[in-house]
Design a protein around this motif. Structure first.
Motif, PDB file in Angstrom:
ATOM      1  N   ILE A  20       0.860  -1.197   0.000  1.00 36.87           N
ATOM      2  CA  ILE A  20       0.000   0.000   0.000  1.00 36.87           C
ATOM      3  C   ILE A  20       0.895   1.246   0.000  1.00 36.87           C
ATOM      4  O   ILE A  20       0.655   2.215  -0.723  1.00 36.87           O
ATOM      5  CB  ILE A  20      -0.941   0.001   1.225  1.00 36.87           C
ATOM      6  CG1 ILE A  20      -1.929  -1.158   1.125  1.00 36.87           C
ATOM      7  CG2 ILE A  20      -1.700   1.328   1.334  1.00 36.87           C
ATOM      8  CD1 ILE A  20      -2.739  -1.392   2.394  1.00 36.87           C
ATOM      9  N   TYR A  21       1.955   1.203   0.798  1.00 40.89           N
ATOM     10  CA  TYR A  21       2.890   2.344   0.862  1.00 40.89           C
ATOM     11  C   TYR A  21       3.559   2.540  -0.496  1.00 40.89           C
ATOM     12  O   TYR A  21       3.727   3.672  -0.962  1.00 40.89           O
ATOM     13  CB  TYR A  21       3.918   2.052   1.952  1.00 40.89           C
ATOM     14  CG  TYR A  21       4.906   3.162   2.231  1.00 40.89           C
ATOM     15  CD1 TYR A  21       4.517   4.320   2.901  1.00 40.89           C
ATOM     16  CD2 TYR A  21       6.237   3.050   1.848  1.00 40.89           C
ATOM     17  CE1 TYR A  21       5.426   5.329   3.184  1.00 40.89           C
ATOM     18  CE2 TYR A  21       7.156   4.048   2.134  1.00 40.89           C
ATOM     19  CZ  TYR A  21       6.746   5.182   2.802  1.00 40.89           C
ATOM     20  OH  TYR A  21       7.659   6.176   3.081  1.00 40.89           O
ATOM     21  N   ASP A  22       3.911   1.428  -1.147  1.00 35.78           N
ATOM     22  CA  ASP A  22       4.500   1.519  -2.484  1.00 35.78           C
ATOM     23  C   ASP A  22       3.515   2.190  -3.448  1.00 35.78           C
ATOM     24  O   ASP A  22       3.901   3.060  -4.244  1.00 35.78           O
ATOM     25  CB  ASP A  22       4.855   0.111  -2.976  1.00 35.78           C
ATOM     26  CG  ASP A  22       5.364   0.121  -4.405  1.00 35.78           C
ATOM     27  OD1 ASP A  22       6.511   0.578  -4.616  1.00 35.78           O
ATOM     28  OD2 ASP A  22       4.623  -0.285  -5.314  1.00 35.78           O
ATOM     29  N   ALA A  80      11.942  -1.575   6.136  1.00 30.70           N
ATOM     30  CA  ALA A  80      12.555  -0.831   5.026  1.00 30.70           C
ATOM     31  C   ALA A  80      11.575  -0.549   3.895  1.00 30.70           C
ATOM     32  O   ALA A  80      11.703   0.440   3.185  1.00 30.70           O
ATOM     33  CB  ALA A  80      13.745  -1.622   4.482  1.00 30.70           C
ATOM     34  N   GLY A  81      10.577  -1.425   3.717  1.00 36.30           N
ATOM     35  CA  GLY A  81       9.638  -1.238   2.613  1.00 36.30           C
ATOM     36  C   GLY A  81      10.220  -1.725   1.298  1.00 36.30           C
ATOM     37  O   GLY A  81      11.378  -2.169   1.217  1.00 36.30           O
ATOM     38  N   LEU A  82       9.411  -1.620   0.267  1.00 34.37           N
ATOM     39  CA  LEU A  82       9.831  -2.069  -1.066  1.00 34.37           C
ATOM     40  C   LEU A  82      10.840  -1.094  -1.649  1.00 34.37           C
ATOM     41  O   LEU A  82      10.757   0.110  -1.393  1.00 34.37           O
ATOM     42  CB  LEU A  82       8.612  -2.154  -1.982  1.00 34.37           C
ATOM     43  CG  LEU A  82       7.780  -3.410  -1.766  1.00 34.37           C
ATOM     44  CD1 LEU A  82       6.336  -3.181  -2.149  1.00 34.37           C
ATOM     45  CD2 LEU A  82       8.387  -4.560  -2.553  1.00 34.37           C
ATOM     46  N   ASP A 105      12.672  -6.324   6.708  1.00 31.86           N
ATOM     47  CA  ASP A 105      11.229  -6.088   6.663  1.00 31.86           C
ATOM     48  C   ASP A 105      10.543  -7.417   6.952  1.00 31.86           C
ATOM     49  O   ASP A 105      11.097  -8.481   6.665  1.00 31.86           O
ATOM     50  CB  ASP A 105      10.804  -5.560   5.286  1.00 31.86           C
ATOM     51  CG  ASP A 105       9.489  -4.799   5.332  1.00 31.86           C
ATOM     52  OD1 ASP A 105       9.506  -3.549   5.263  1.00 31.86           O
ATOM     53  OD2 ASP A 105       8.423  -5.462   5.446  1.00 31.86           O
ATOM     54  N   ASN A 106       9.341  -7.362   7.502  1.00 27.12           N
ATOM     55  CA  ASN A 106       8.656  -8.626   7.807  1.00 27.12           C
ATOM     56  C   ASN A 106       7.718  -9.057   6.690  1.00 27.12           C
ATOM     57  O   ASN A 106       7.024 -10.059   6.834  1.00 27.12           O
ATOM     58  CB  ASN A 106       7.905  -8.534   9.151  1.00 27.12           C
ATOM     59  CG  ASN A 106       6.717  -7.596   9.097  1.00 27.12           C
ATOM     60  OD1 ASN A 106       6.555  -6.853   8.132  1.00 27.12           O
ATOM     61  ND2 ASN A 106       5.890  -7.607  10.130  1.00 27.12           N
ATOM     62  N   ASP A 107       7.696  -8.323   5.583  1.00 26.82           N
ATOM     63  CA  ASP A 107       6.830  -8.687   4.462  1.00 26.82           C
ATOM     64  C   ASP A 107       7.668  -9.443   3.424  1.00 26.82           C
ATOM     65  O   ASP A 107       8.643  -8.888   2.892  1.00 26.82           O
ATOM     66  CB  ASP A 107       6.245  -7.408   3.841  1.00 26.82           C
ATOM     67  CG  ASP A 107       5.199  -7.717   2.782  1.00 26.82           C
ATOM     68  OD1 ASP A 107       5.296  -8.788   2.141  1.00 26.82           O
ATOM     69  OD2 ASP A 107       4.297  -6.898   2.589  1.00 26.82           O
ATOM     70  N   HIS A 160       4.481   2.803  14.173  1.00 25.83           N
ATOM     71  CA  HIS A 160       3.024   2.976  14.327  1.00 25.83           C
ATOM     72  C   HIS A 160       2.256   1.711  13.933  1.00 25.83           C
ATOM     73  O   HIS A 160       1.036   1.702  13.993  1.00 25.83           O
ATOM     74  CB  HIS A 160       2.506   4.227  13.594  1.00 25.83           C
ATOM     75  CG  HIS A 160       2.984   4.369  12.200  1.00 25.83           C
ATOM     76  ND1 HIS A 160       3.427   5.561  11.669  1.00 25.83           N
ATOM     77  CD2 HIS A 160       3.092   3.466  11.205  1.00 25.83           C
ATOM     78  CE1 HIS A 160       3.775   5.392  10.423  1.00 25.83           C
ATOM     79  NE2 HIS A 160       3.574   4.134  10.113  1.00 25.83           N
ATOM     80  N   PHE A 161       2.976   0.646  13.572  1.00 27.16           N
ATOM     81  CA  PHE A 161       2.309  -0.650  13.400  1.00 27.16           C
ATOM     82  C   PHE A 161       2.284  -1.441  14.712  1.00 27.16           C
ATOM     83  O   PHE A 161       1.820  -2.572  14.739  1.00 27.16           O
ATOM     84  CB  PHE A 161       2.969  -1.464  12.285  1.00 27.16           C
ATOM     85  CG  PHE A 161       2.766  -0.843  10.923  1.00 27.16           C
ATOM     86  CD1 PHE A 161       1.513  -0.851  10.335  1.00 27.16           C
ATOM     87  CD2 PHE A 161       3.803  -0.223  10.260  1.00 27.16           C
ATOM     88  CE1 PHE A 161       1.299  -0.252   9.095  1.00 27.16           C
ATOM     89  CE2 PHE A 161       3.602   0.382   9.020  1.00 27.16           C
ATOM     90  CZ  PHE A 161       2.345   0.363   8.442  1.00 27.16           C
ATOM     91  N   PHE A 162       2.818  -0.833  15.767  1.00 24.47           N
ATOM     92  CA  PHE A 162       2.803  -1.457  17.098  1.00 24.47           C
ATOM     93  C   PHE A 162       1.846  -0.684  17.996  1.00 24.47           C
ATOM     94  O   PHE A 162       1.982   0.539  18.150  1.00 24.47           O
ATOM     95  CB  PHE A 162       4.198  -1.420  17.730  1.00 24.47           C
ATOM     96  CG  PHE A 162       5.172  -2.389  17.113  1.00 24.47           C
ATOM     97  CD1 PHE A 162       5.459  -3.589  17.747  1.00 24.47           C
ATOM     98  CD2 PHE A 162       5.778  -2.106  15.898  1.00 24.47           C
ATOM     99  CE1 PHE A 162       6.354  -4.490  17.179  1.00 24.47           C
ATOM    100  CE2 PHE A 162       6.666  -2.996  15.325  1.00 24.47           C
ATOM    101  CZ  PHE A 162       6.954  -4.197  15.970  1.00 24.47           C
TER     102      PHE A 162
HETATM  103  C1  LIG Z   1       5.013   2.553   5.706  1.00 18.92           C
HETATM  104  S1  LIG Z   1       6.235   1.422   5.209  1.00 18.92           S
HETATM  105  C2  LIG Z   1       7.715   2.385   5.430  1.00 18.92           C
HETATM  106  C3  LIG Z   1       8.834   2.040   4.457  1.00 18.92           C
HETATM  107  C4  LIG Z   1      10.127   2.842   4.638  1.00 18.92           C
HETATM  108  N1  LIG Z   1      10.687   2.615   5.951  1.00 18.92           N
HETATM  109  C5  LIG Z   1       9.885   4.302   4.448  1.00 18.92           C
HETATM  110  O1  LIG Z   1       9.711   5.025   5.436  1.00 18.92           O
HETATM  111  O2  LIG Z   1       9.863   4.783   3.304  1.00 18.92           O
HETATM  112  C6  LIG Z   1       6.300   0.365   6.631  1.00 18.92           C
HETATM  113  C7  LIG Z   1       7.094  -0.908   6.420  1.00 18.92           C
HETATM  114  O3  LIG Z   1       7.272  -1.543   7.689  1.00 18.92           O
HETATM  115  C8  LIG Z   1       7.122  -2.932   7.514  1.00 18.92           C
HETATM  116  N2  LIG Z   1       6.777  -3.504   8.831  1.00 18.92           N
HETATM  117  C9  LIG Z   1       5.612  -3.381   9.510  1.00 18.92           C
HETATM  118  N3  LIG Z   1       5.694  -4.020  10.684  1.00 18.92           N
HETATM  119  C10 LIG Z   1       6.942  -4.551  10.760  1.00 18.92           C
HETATM  120  C11 LIG Z   1       7.626  -5.341  11.725  1.00 18.92           C
HETATM  121  N4  LIG Z   1       7.019  -5.719  12.863  1.00 18.92           N
HETATM  122  N5  LIG Z   1       8.904  -5.727  11.469  1.00 18.92           N
HETATM  123  C12 LIG Z   1       9.512  -5.365  10.312  1.00 18.92           C
HETATM  124  N6  LIG Z   1       8.906  -4.634   9.340  1.00 18.92           N
HETATM  125  C13 LIG Z   1       7.642  -4.225   9.563  1.00 18.92           C
HETATM  126  C14 LIG Z   1       6.044  -3.082   6.463  1.00 18.92           C
HETATM  127  O4  LIG Z   1       6.082  -4.349   5.834  1.00 18.92           O
HETATM  128  C15 LIG Z   1       6.403  -1.938   5.531  1.00 18.92           C
HETATM  129  O5  LIG Z   1       7.290  -2.354   4.525  1.00 18.92           O
END
Ligand SMILES: C[S@@+](CC[C@H](N)C(=O)[O-])C[C@H]1O[C@@H](n2cnc3c(N)ncnc32)[C@H](O)[C@@H]1O
Length: 266
Positions: A20-22, A80-82, A105-107, A160-162
């Motif tokens: 989605i971020y990509d 890190a994201g895509l 990354d966990n994806d 913010h995913f936590f």
């Molecule tokens: C919004 S993107 C941000 C990507 C990049 N860091 C940036 O700021 O441009 C968030 C990323 O965090 C990863 N992510 C979410 N929860 C995670 C976790 N518990 N451990 C590692 N990666 C995680 C997602 O898969 C996603 O790729």
């Protein structure tokens, strides 16, 4: 990216934060399910894509500062994201090609694309790992990075995913404790501190539609991640106000409700 060629272990029908971020950044590494969610979210909060772009622009400025003024040569980018434009290794290695970068990354889709993009890149590693298992992440990272020398840990738009129940503060503390003096933590985090309910509407809708919840934090809660670190000027501020490019006018914070900052271990 087509659904038929989805990497092993990736379900293209389930929207993912990374994809989605990509899509928000205008990338091509996303599926119909991700674009559908982004469309719905953008109807509710028209600044969704701007927020992602401003966060990414902050990350670029932060890495330029770290590799430049701060002289850091090692980077651990968690969440890190895509791969997209201005990837961390490209920004850091433009300053000094000897910079080493580890992406985590966990994806699984990030790993698949990261490995393809990074084939042939020097001093760059990528692996699948979960920030929740921070000790395992650190152990893998030590295969590439020397923690007896300064490392910059990047946590851009991932904390913010936590939720508070998942308590991310000790995880960041473990990362800080792994650093040697001169190491840094740079992080950005979504916030609702913008004087309207717009970003809350966005996060509620996101959490309902995507497997991961988004959990906004206020300034004090974001600042608490920097416990034990010396803030780098200008401190923890809205990302658009963190050392904006000279001659540019920062966007209104309502269009990018994200706090960002860098802390240094002295
Ligand atoms: C919004 S993107 C941000 C990507 C990049 N860091 C940036 O700021 O441009 C968030 C990323 O965090 C990863 N992510 C979410 N929860 C995670 C976790 N518990 N451990 C590692 N990666 C995680 C997602 O898969 C996603 O790729």
């Amino acid at each position: 990216m087509t659904e038929a060629t989805a990497p092993k272990g990736v379900d293209p029908t389930v929207p993912s934060p990374a994809r989605i971020y990509d899509a928000m950044l205008g990338g091509k590494d996303n599926y119909e399910s991700d674009r559908r969610v982004l469309g719905l979210l953008s109807d509710l909060y028209p600044h969704a894509a701007t927020t992602a772009r401003e966060n990414r622009a902050w990350l670029g400025r932060a890495v330029r500062y770290l590799a430049g003024e701060a002289g850091v040569r090692q980077f651990l980018d968690i969440g890190a994201g895509l791969p997209t434009q201005e990837n961390v290794h490209q920004v850091a290695q433009a300053v000094d090609p000897s910079c080493r970068v580890v992406y985590v990354d966990n994806d699984p889709v990030v790993l698949a694309h990261g490995q393809a993009l990074l084939a042939g890149s020097q001093n760059v590693a990528v692996f699948e790992g979960d920030l929740a298992d921070v000790d395992a992440v650190l152990e893998r990272a030590r295969e590439t990075l020397d923690f007896t020398r300064p490392v910059a840990v990047l946590l851009s738009a991932v904390l913010h995913f936590f939720t508070d129940d998942q308590d991310p503060y000790p995880l960041v503390g473990r990362l800080r404790d792994a650093l040697s003096p001169g190491g840094h933590i740079a992080l950005s985090h979504g916030t609702g501190d913008i004087g309207s309910d717009d970003s809350k509407t966005f996060t509620d809708a996101y959490s309902q539609r995507v497997s991961s919840s988004l959990f906004l934090r206020d300034h004090a809660q974001v600042a608490a991640f920097f416990d034990g670190l010396e803030p780098v000027e200008p401190g923890i501020v809205h990302a658009v106000h963190w050392r904006p490019e000279p001659g540019t006018e920062p966007r209104p914070v309502e269009e990018a409700p994200v706090y960002a900052g860098i802390g240094r271990l002295v």
